[in-house]
Design an enzyme around this catalytic site. Structure first.
Site, mmCIF file in Angstrom:
data_model
loop_
_atom_site.group_PDB
_atom_site.id
_atom_site.type_symbol
_atom_site.label_atom_id
_atom_site.label_comp_id
_atom_site.label_asym_id
_atom_site.label_seq_id
_atom_site.Cartn_x
_atom_site.Cartn_y
_atom_site.Cartn_z
ATOM 1 N N CYS A 147 -3.456 -2.398 -2.925
ATOM 2 C CA CYS A 147 -3.033 -1.447 -3.943
ATOM 3 C C CYS A 147 -1.558 -1.114 -3.740
ATOM 4 O O CYS A 147 -1.213 -0.216 -2.966
ATOM 5 C CB CYS A 147 -3.891 -0.178 -3.878
ATOM 6 S SG CYS A 147 -3.372 1.031 -5.099
ATOM 7 N N CYS A 200 -0.550 2.396 -4.431
ATOM 8 C CA CYS A 200 -0.944 3.396 -3.420
ATOM 9 C C CYS A 200 -0.040 3.303 -2.183
ATOM 10 O O CYS A 200 0.326 4.314 -1.597
ATOM 11 C CB CYS A 200 -2.371 3.187 -2.922
ATOM 12 S SG CYS A 200 -3.552 2.742 -4.172
ATOM 13 N N ASP A 201 0.272 2.083 -1.756
ATOM 14 C CA ASP A 201 0.920 1.897 -0.449
ATOM 15 C C ASP A 201 2.407 1.567 -0.522
ATOM 16 O O ASP A 201 3.047 1.371 0.520
ATOM 17 C CB ASP A 201 0.208 0.762 0.322
ATOM 18 C CG ASP A 201 -1.242 1.109 0.616
ATOM 19 O OD1 ASP A 201 -1.553 2.318 0.630
ATOM 20 O OD2 ASP A 201 -2.052 0.200 0.832
#
Ligand SMILES: Cc1cc2nc3c(=O)[nH]c(=O)nc-3n(C[C@H](O)[C@H](O)[C@H](O)COP(=O)(O)OP(=O)(O)OC[C@H]3O[C@@H](n4cnc5c(N)ncnc54)[C@H](O)[C@@H]3O)c2cc1C
Length: 329
Positions: free
Chosen positions: A153, A156-157
């Protein structure tokens, strides 16, 4: 041994039943993504009692940092949109439970017994809106480096990769938005690789990526191995070449979550839950909506709007089904 009289016996039995009896509702919805949240809104607003169980809040939508194609919002994050959808469903009485559903049994009376790590529920009708989960590359080194440079992701990261060199594998919208998110947070270099000679995502993303200095798009590249010691250091490609990188983002699509459906005897079509135009499955009382269904078997069409649309249809069909049950008594 304590011998109970008839009244005490009955009281004890009732107490035991009350403890054992799971929550009963008209409709159970599995999934907290846009399909499930929309279905919950429509059903609870019509007066149906709803329990909605889901593991990842917002589903895949919750992973989207910036959504620009949900009508009514020029730009909104996935979590913010999920918050709004959840609040709207709860306003009309939907009971939302954060938990994983392990099994669903069909009872003799045709009801469904939902078993989750956050409690059991018995419902008269069921909507499966279980969406999908990330697909893995399936190459040596991948599992070893999860959380140590290997991610599924980018949105997300991305923040962990400022000033780092990374690869984003995949050619769809998730790969595109992930690549742009990495560029936004200041990754030193992002190699966006597609295994074919084109990118499948929306054209607007390709134009944006081409205008960024820190993005390089590479075609006909497939990762065959990920190497490193403590963290990822190098990636090897199918053409024998390799690149020194700090991170790998696999954004290569999703696998439909059909396991619960399969265990219930729900028919699949090309790996997706087969539904008719009214979101009915082959099993009476079970409906399905969103990315997990055969109505959206083109990955490009797996969108929030298509999921909310099917969530609406599934809810209206479930409401009709529940009304039919009432008439039959
Ligand atoms: C990074 C990313 C960015 C995206 N950006 C956009 C965008 O900008 N615009 C757009 O339109 N679309 C975007 N999409 C696609 C969009 O998010 C999906 O099409 C949409 O979320 C599908 O909705 P859904 O409700 O069908 O399923 P999902 O969102 O996948 O939700 C499935 C739900 O089911 C739950 N679930 C599954 N199995 C179980 C179980 N056994 N027990 C309990 N719960 C279970 C999950 O926890 C989850 O809550 C993006 C997707 C990703 C991954």
């Amino acid at each position: 041994m304590l011998i109970l009289g008839p009244t005490e016996d009955l009281e004890e039995e009732q107490e035991e039943n009350a403890q054992a009896r799971p929550n009963e509702k008209d409709l159970g919805i599995i999934g907290l993504g846009p399909a499930g949240l929309t279905a919950a809104l429509y059903a609870s607003r019509s007066g149906v009692s709803v329990v909605q169980v889901g593991l990842d809040y917002g589903g895949q939508m919750g992973l989207a940092m910036e959504i620009e194609n949900y009508p009514g919002y020029e730009m909104i994050s996935g979590i913010e949109l999920a918050d709004k959808m959840k609040a709207q469903a709860e306003k009309f009485g939907t009971k939302i439970v954060f938990g994983e559903v392990s099994t669903i049994d069909i009872l003799e009376n045709g009801r469904f017994h939902i078993k989750s790590d956050m409690g059991d529920f018995v419902v008269k009708a069921l909507i499966l809106a279980t969406g999908g989960r990330h697909r893995e590359l399936g190459v040596p080194g991948e599992k070893e480096f999860v959380g140590r440079g290997m991610s599924y992701c980018a949105t997300c990261d991305a923040a962990f990769f400022k000033n780092k060199t990374v690869i984003v594998a995949g050619s769809g919208d998730a790969a595109a938005t992930g690549t742009l998110a990495l560029s936004d947070v200041g990754a030193k270099r992002i190699y966006w690789i597609s295994r074919s000679d084109y990118l499948k995502c929306e054209k607007i993303y390709i134009e944006r990526a081409k205008n960024r200095d820190n993005i390089t798009i590479l075609y006909n590249k497939q990762i065959t191995e990920i190497k490193g010691t403590n963290t990822i250091e190098e990636v090897v490609f199918n053409d024998g070449n390799s690149l020194k990188v700090d991170g790998v983002f696999a954004e290569i699509g999703s696998i439909p979550n059909v396991e619960l459906a399969q265990a219930l005897g729900v028919e699949l079509e090309e790996g997706l839950i087969k539904i008719d135009d009214e979101c009915r499955t082959n099993v009476t009382g079970i409906f399905a909506a969103g990315d997990v269904t055969s109505k959206i078997n083109n990955p490009l069409m797996r969108q929030i709007t298509t999921s909310t649309g099917l969530g609406t249809v599934a809810a209206l069909s479930a409401i009709e089904y529940l009304q039919g049950l009432k008439i039959k008594g």
